[in-house]
Design a protein around this motif. Structure first.
Motif, PDB file in Angstrom:
ATOM      1  N   VAL A   7       0.855  -1.177   0.000  1.00  0.00           N
ATOM      2  CA  VAL A   7       0.000   0.000   0.000  1.00  0.00           C
ATOM      3  C   VAL A   7       0.896   1.233   0.000  1.00  0.00           C
ATOM      4  N   GLU A   8       0.409   2.286  -0.613  1.00  0.00           N
ATOM      5  CA  GLU A   8       1.125   3.556  -0.577  1.00  0.00           C
ATOM      6  C   GLU A   8       0.626   4.349   0.617  1.00  0.00           C
ATOM      7  N   ILE A   9       1.549   4.908   1.372  1.00  0.00           N
ATOM      8  CA  ILE A   9       1.227   5.672   2.567  1.00  0.00           C
ATOM      9  C   ILE A   9       1.747   7.091   2.385  1.00  0.00           C
ATOM     10  N   ARG A  10       0.899   8.063   2.697  1.00  0.00           N
ATOM     11  CA  ARG A  10       1.308   9.471   2.683  1.00  0.00           C
ATOM     12  C   ARG A  10       0.951  10.055   4.037  1.00  0.00           C
ATOM     13  N   ILE A  11       1.932  10.676   4.672  1.00  0.00           N
ATOM     14  CA  ILE A  11       1.745  11.254   6.004  1.00  0.00           C
ATOM     15  C   ILE A  11       2.030  12.748   5.925  1.00  0.00           C
ATOM     16  N   ILE A  13       2.606  16.255   7.797  1.00  0.00           N
ATOM     17  CA  ILE A  13       3.143  16.730   9.065  1.00  0.00           C
ATOM     18  C   ILE A  13       2.748  18.193   9.254  1.00  0.00           C
ATOM     19  N   ILE A  14       2.240  18.529  10.437  1.00  0.00           N
ATOM     20  CA  ILE A  14       1.816  19.893  10.744  1.00  0.00           C
ATOM     21  C   ILE A  14       3.013  20.837  10.598  1.00  0.00           C
ATOM     22  N   ASN A  15       2.767  22.001  10.016  1.00  0.00           N
ATOM     23  CA  ASN A  15       3.774  23.056   9.814  1.00  0.00           C
ATOM     24  C   ASN A  15       4.915  22.616   8.901  1.00  0.00           C
ATOM     25  N   SER A  16       4.645  21.701   7.997  1.00  0.00           N
ATOM     26  CA  SER A  16       5.646  21.272   7.025  1.00  0.00           C
ATOM     27  C   SER A  16       4.991  21.203   5.653  1.00  0.00           C
ATOM     28  N   ALA A  17       5.633  21.793   4.670  1.00  0.00           N
ATOM     29  CA  ALA A  17       5.084  21.788   3.316  1.00  0.00           C
ATOM     30  C   ALA A  17       5.251  20.430   2.636  1.00  0.00           C
ATOM     31  N   ARG A  18       6.169  19.622   3.146  1.00  0.00           N
ATOM     32  CA  ARG A  18       6.432  18.314   2.542  1.00  0.00           C
ATOM     33  C   ARG A  18       5.698  17.225   3.307  1.00  0.00           C
ATOM     34  N   GLU A  19       5.413  16.146   2.606  1.00  0.00           N
ATOM     35  CA  GLU A  19       4.803  14.993   3.247  1.00  0.00           C
ATOM     36  C   GLU A  19       5.752  13.809   3.162  1.00  0.00           C
ATOM     37  N   ILE A  20       5.546  12.837   4.014  1.00  0.00           N
ATOM     38  CA  ILE A  20       6.306  11.593   3.959  1.00  0.00           C
ATOM     39  C   ILE A  20       5.507  10.640   3.093  1.00  0.00           C
ATOM     40  N   SER A  21       6.142  10.031   2.107  1.00  0.00           N
ATOM     41  CA  SER A  21       5.455   9.128   1.198  1.00  0.00           C
ATOM     42  C   SER A  21       6.315   7.889   0.990  1.00  0.00           C
ATOM     43  N   PHE A  22       5.708   6.715   1.168  1.00  0.00           N
ATOM     44  CA  PHE A  22       6.431   5.464   0.960  1.00  0.00           C
ATOM     45  C   PHE A  22       5.439   4.332   0.758  1.00  0.00           C
ATOM     46  N   GLU A  23       5.943   3.191   0.303  1.00  0.00           N
ATOM     47  CA  GLU A  23       5.120   2.000   0.141  1.00  0.00           C
ATOM     48  C   GLU A  23       5.463   1.021   1.245  1.00  0.00           C
ATOM     49  N   SER A  24       4.447   0.341   1.744  1.00  0.00           N
ATOM     50  CA  SER A  24       4.637  -0.606   2.838  1.00  0.00           C
ATOM     51  C   SER A  24       4.015  -1.947   2.474  1.00  0.00           C
ATOM     52  N   TYR A  65      -2.227  14.463   8.719  1.00  0.00           N
ATOM     53  CA  TYR A  65      -3.141  13.505   8.106  1.00  0.00           C
ATOM     54  C   TYR A  65      -2.369  12.249   7.728  1.00  0.00           C
ATOM     55  N   LEU A  66      -3.113  11.189   7.503  1.00  0.00           N
ATOM     56  CA  LEU A  66      -2.553   9.929   7.039  1.00  0.00           C
ATOM     57  C   LEU A  66      -3.421   9.436   5.900  1.00  0.00           C
ATOM     58  N   GLU A  67      -2.821   9.216   4.743  1.00  0.00           N
ATOM     59  CA  GLU A  67      -3.538   8.681   3.587  1.00  0.00           C
ATOM     60  C   GLU A  67      -2.997   7.288   3.299  1.00  0.00           C
ATOM     61  N   ILE A  68      -3.894   6.314   3.285  1.00  0.00           N
ATOM     62  CA  ILE A  68      -3.515   4.935   2.990  1.00  0.00           C
ATOM     63  C   ILE A  68      -4.131   4.575   1.646  1.00  0.00           C
ATOM     64  N   GLY A  69      -3.274   4.286   0.656  1.00  0.00           N
ATOM     65  CA  GLY A  69      -3.756   3.937  -0.675  1.00  0.00           C
ATOM     66  C   GLY A  69      -4.376   2.552  -0.704  1.00  0.00           C
ATOM     67  N   ALA A  70      -4.973   2.230  -1.815  1.00  0.00           N
ATOM     68  CA  ALA A  70      -5.589   0.917  -1.999  1.00  0.00           C
ATOM     69  C   ALA A  70      -4.525  -0.165  -2.000  1.00  0.00           C
ATOM     70  N   GLU A  71      -4.890  -1.329  -1.485  1.00  0.00           N
ATOM     71  CA  GLU A  71      -3.963  -2.449  -1.458  1.00  0.00           C
ATOM     72  C   GLU A  71      -3.817  -3.008  -2.875  1.00  0.00           C
ATOM     73  N   ASN A  72      -2.576  -3.116  -3.313  1.00  0.00           N
ATOM     74  CA  ASN A  72      -2.277  -3.644  -4.640  1.00  0.00           C
ATOM     75  C   ASN A  72      -1.331  -4.824  -4.503  1.00  0.00           C
ATOM     76  N   PRO A  73      -1.608  -5.915  -5.211  1.00  0.00           N
ATOM     77  CA  PRO A  73      -0.661  -7.037  -5.166  1.00  0.00           C
ATOM     78  C   PRO A  73       0.645  -6.646  -5.825  1.00  0.00           C
ATOM     79  N   ARG A  74       1.724  -7.249  -5.381  1.00  0.00           N
ATOM     80  CA  ARG A  74       3.045  -6.994  -5.946  1.00  0.00           C
ATOM     81  C   ARG A  74       3.032  -7.402  -7.409  1.00  0.00           C
ATOM     82  N   ARG A  75       3.521  -6.530  -8.288  1.00  0.00           N
ATOM     83  CA  ARG A  75       3.547  -6.819  -9.711  1.00  0.00           C
ATOM     84  C   ARG A  75       4.893  -7.413 -10.092  1.00  0.00           C
ATOM     85  N   VAL A  76       4.834  -8.418 -10.928  1.00  0.00           N
ATOM     86  CA  VAL A  76       6.061  -9.063 -11.411  1.00  0.00           C
ATOM     87  C   VAL A  76       5.950  -9.181 -12.918  1.00  0.00           C
ATOM     88  N   GLY A  77       7.020  -8.829 -13.617  1.00  0.00           N
ATOM     89  CA  GLY A  77       7.019  -8.952 -15.065  1.00  0.00           C
ATOM     90  C   GLY A  77       6.980  -7.601 -15.745  1.00  0.00           C
TER      91      GLY A  77
END
Length: 80
Positions: A7-11, A13-24, A65-77
């Motif tokens: 899933v893609e996660i976006r966090i 942070i208060i008083n910050s123009a940037r967000e933390i974004s990663f896949e888990s 805020y916390l945004e949790i993207g849709a669950e996607n299966p790992r793609r291969v190929g």
């Protein structure tokens, strides 16, 4: 239960123009449970891991805020 997707996660942070974004590889339900528990118990922080086992420690007081993207299966190929 083993979860093989990601899933893609976006966090925001208060008083910050940037967000933390990663896949888990954690499920969306697991991520939501970790954050909900931190908020419900007045914890100082919560932590999440990304696909590469990097650990993100987020102070609850700074959570915008916390945004949790849709669950996607790992793609291969290749994609045409």
């Amino acid at each position: 239960m083993s979860y093989s997707g990601h899933v893609e996660i976006r966090i925001g942070i208060i008083n910050s123009a940037r967000e933390i974004s990663f896949e888990s590889s954690q499920s969306a339900a697991d991520i939501q449970a970790v954050v909900a528990q931190a908020l419900d118990t007045d914890a100082k922080y919560f932590s999440l891991k990304d696909d590469k086992d990097s650990l993100y420690v987020v102070p609850v007081a700074s959570l915008g805020y916390l945004e949790i993207g849709a669950e996607n299966p790992r793609r291969v190929g290749f994609v045409a």
